[in-house]
Write a protein that holds these residues in place. Structure first.
Motif, PDB file in Angstrom:
ATOM      1  N   ALA A   1     120.091  59.713  20.574  1.00  0.00           N
ATOM      2  CA  ALA A   1     120.141  58.635  19.592  1.00  0.00           C
ATOM      3  C   ALA A   1     119.952  57.305  20.306  1.00  0.00           C
ATOM      4  CB  ALA A   1     121.470  58.647  18.848  1.00  0.00           C
ATOM      5  N   VAL A   2     119.233  56.392  19.657  1.00  0.00           N
ATOM      6  CA  VAL A   2     118.971  55.077  20.222  1.00  0.00           C
ATOM      7  C   VAL A   2     119.316  54.027  19.167  1.00  0.00           C
ATOM      8  CG1 VAL A   2     117.245  53.561  21.267  1.00  0.00           C
ATOM      9  CG2 VAL A   2     117.086  56.038  21.601  1.00  0.00           C
ATOM     10  N   THR A   3     120.064  52.991  19.558  1.00  0.00           N
ATOM     11  CA  THR A   3     120.261  51.864  18.647  1.00  0.00           C
ATOM     12  C   THR A   3     118.894  51.230  18.402  1.00  0.00           C
ATOM     13  OG1 THR A   3     120.797  50.468  20.554  1.00  0.00           O
ATOM     14  CG2 THR A   3     122.639  51.405  19.326  1.00  0.00           C
ATOM     15  N   TYR A   4     118.567  50.992  17.125  1.00  0.00           N
ATOM     16  CA  TYR A   4     117.159  50.785  16.789  1.00  0.00           C
ATOM     17  C   TYR A   4     116.956  49.600  15.855  1.00  0.00           C
ATOM     18  CZ  TYR A   4     112.433  52.189  15.254  1.00  0.00           C
ATOM     19  OH  TYR A   4     111.098  52.238  14.970  1.00  0.00           O
TER      20      TYR A   4
ATOM     21  N   VAL B   1     120.284  49.088  28.213  1.00  0.00           N
ATOM     22  CA  VAL B   1     118.848  49.376  28.197  1.00  0.00           C
ATOM     23  C   VAL B   1     118.175  48.461  27.170  1.00  0.00           C
ATOM     24  CG1 VAL B   1     117.096  51.168  27.908  1.00  0.00           C
ATOM     25  CG2 VAL B   1     119.368  51.777  28.774  1.00  0.00           C
ATOM     26  N   SER B   2     116.991  47.994  27.472  1.00  0.00           N
ATOM     27  CA  SER B   2     116.230  47.175  26.533  1.00  0.00           C
ATOM     28  C   SER B   2     114.797  47.670  26.477  1.00  0.00           C
ATOM     29  CB  SER B   2     116.267  45.700  26.954  1.00  0.00           C
ATOM     30  OG  SER B   2     115.704  45.532  28.245  1.00  0.00           O
ATOM     31  N   GLY B   3     114.033  47.142  25.508  1.00  0.00           N
ATOM     32  CA  GLY B   3     112.628  47.505  25.400  1.00  0.00           C
ATOM     33  C   GLY B   3     112.340  48.455  24.261  1.00  0.00           C
TER      34      GLY B   3
ATOM     35  N   CYS C   1     121.489  52.588  24.485  1.00  0.00           N
ATOM     36  CA  CYS C   1     121.766  51.356  23.745  1.00  0.00           C
ATOM     37  C   CYS C   1     121.725  50.162  24.691  1.00  0.00           C
ATOM     38  CB  CYS C   1     123.132  51.435  23.053  1.00  0.00           C
ATOM     39  SG  CYS C   1     124.537  51.481  24.183  1.00  0.00           S
ATOM     40  N   GLY C   2     121.925  48.959  24.122  1.00  0.00           N
ATOM     41  CA  GLY C   2     122.057  47.742  24.914  1.00  0.00           C
ATOM     42  C   GLY C   2     123.511  47.541  25.273  1.00  0.00           C
ATOM     43  N   GLY C   3     124.106  46.440  24.790  1.00  0.00           N
ATOM     44  CA  GLY C   3     125.511  46.168  25.078  1.00  0.00           C
ATOM     45  C   GLY C   3     126.446  47.039  24.263  1.00  0.00           C
ATOM     46  N   ILE C   4     127.592  47.391  24.863  1.00  0.00           N
ATOM     47  CA  ILE C   4     128.566  48.253  24.183  1.00  0.00           C
ATOM     48  C   ILE C   4     129.952  47.967  24.754  1.00  0.00           C
ATOM     49  CG2 ILE C   4     128.139  50.172  25.802  1.00  0.00           C
ATOM     50  CD1 ILE C   4     128.644  52.081  23.406  1.00  0.00           C
TER      51      ILE C   4
ATOM     52  N   ILE D   1     115.038  48.704  21.162  1.00  0.00           N
ATOM     53  CA  ILE D   1     116.447  49.074  21.325  1.00  0.00           C
ATOM     54  C   ILE D   1     117.304  47.883  20.910  1.00  0.00           C
ATOM     55  CG2 ILE D   1     118.245  49.762  22.961  1.00  0.00           C
ATOM     56  CD1 ILE D   1     115.955  50.969  24.670  1.00  0.00           C
ATOM     57  N   PHE D   2     118.095  48.061  19.857  1.00  0.00           N
ATOM     58  CA  PHE D   2     118.966  46.986  19.388  1.00  0.00           C
ATOM     59  C   PHE D   2     120.065  46.762  20.418  1.00  0.00           C
ATOM     60  CE2 PHE D   2     122.444  45.370  16.634  1.00  0.00           C
ATOM     61  CZ  PHE D   2     121.811  44.208  16.213  1.00  0.00           C
TER      62      PHE D   2
END
Length: 230
Positions: free
Chosen positions: A129-132, A209-211, A187-190, A137-138
């Motif tokens: 799963a990816v924040t989207y 992670v970004s992009g 995901c990005g920040g968490i 990537i959100f």
């Protein structure tokens, strides 16, 4: 020989894991409230369950609930009366994925997610799963409105689907991933509470992670994904 302890079902992982008195001047030993103890407080004192209902929900005996609940109330009293910090961690529990028989009786959001996005996961499939948001990537896990969910087999994406979180707060997002049977989150920040919830659900985290979302999943299986361990 003592009877083995039965693992307790927990529906909601705590959103906040630490509480401290605002005027504390000296360091004091924190009170440790187990996650299953927290769950009895949530169900009985917050949701208004009887001990019998709580026992059925957590899939344990009523006498066990009574013992856990009494311990939890005593710990809360120690924290409040003595002005000690309170930390929620540990316990013998498992996070519900929304597929238990009694989940639908109380409007469980995880069962609604599970029924709406009932994605069969075949053997040897890893679900990522990816924040989207709009292909990217959100960057704020707690505010993500969508996940993109990928099924990967032998390093290749064989299926993907976008899943709406329907405005769920950050405390519910780990539960949504559990209901989706996700193995991995990119995901990005968490925050720390969400990390702990994912760990409890055995979901491997790749944060920072970004992009592009598709590129990140491909990089993960190529061994080239750049992420933060902490």
């Amino acid at each position: 020989m003592p009877r083995p302890m039965k693992c307790r079902k927990v529906c909601h992982f705590p959103q906040i894991l630490e509480f401290s008195p605002v005027d504390i001047k000296t360091e004091r030993e924190p009170v440790i409230l187990a996650v299953d103890e927290y769950e009895t407080i949530r169900l009985i004192d917050k949701q208004g369950f009887s001990q019998e209902q709580c026992a059925a929900f957590m899939q344990i005996a009523r006498t066990t609930v009574q013992r856990i609940y009494e311990s939890a109330r005593k710990k809360l009293a120690d924290a409040i009366v003595d002005g000690r910090p309170l930390r929620i961690e540990g316990g013998d529990f498992w996070l519900c994925n929304g597929q238990s028989a009694n989940c639908g009786q109380h409007g469980c959001f995880k069962q609604m997610v599970y029924q709406q996005y009932k994605i069969e996961k075949g053997e040897h499939i890893m679900r990522v799963a990816v924040t989207y948001e709009k292909g990217q990537i959100f960057q704020h896990f707690g505010h993500t409105e969508q996940f993109k969910v990928y099924d990967v087999q032998e390093g290749k994406i064989i299926d993907s689907k976008i899943v709406d979180t329907n405005g769920s707060g950050h405390g519910a997002l780990a539960g949504i991933l559990t209901a989706l049977n996700a193995d991995v989150l990119i995901c990005g920040g968490i925050g720390g509470g969400a990390k702990a919830a994912l760990e409890a659900a055995n979901i491997k985290l790749y944060g920072g992670v970004s992009g592009n979302s598709d590129d990140a999943v491909a990089a993960l299986f190529d061994g080239n994904l750049e992420y933060n361990l902490c």
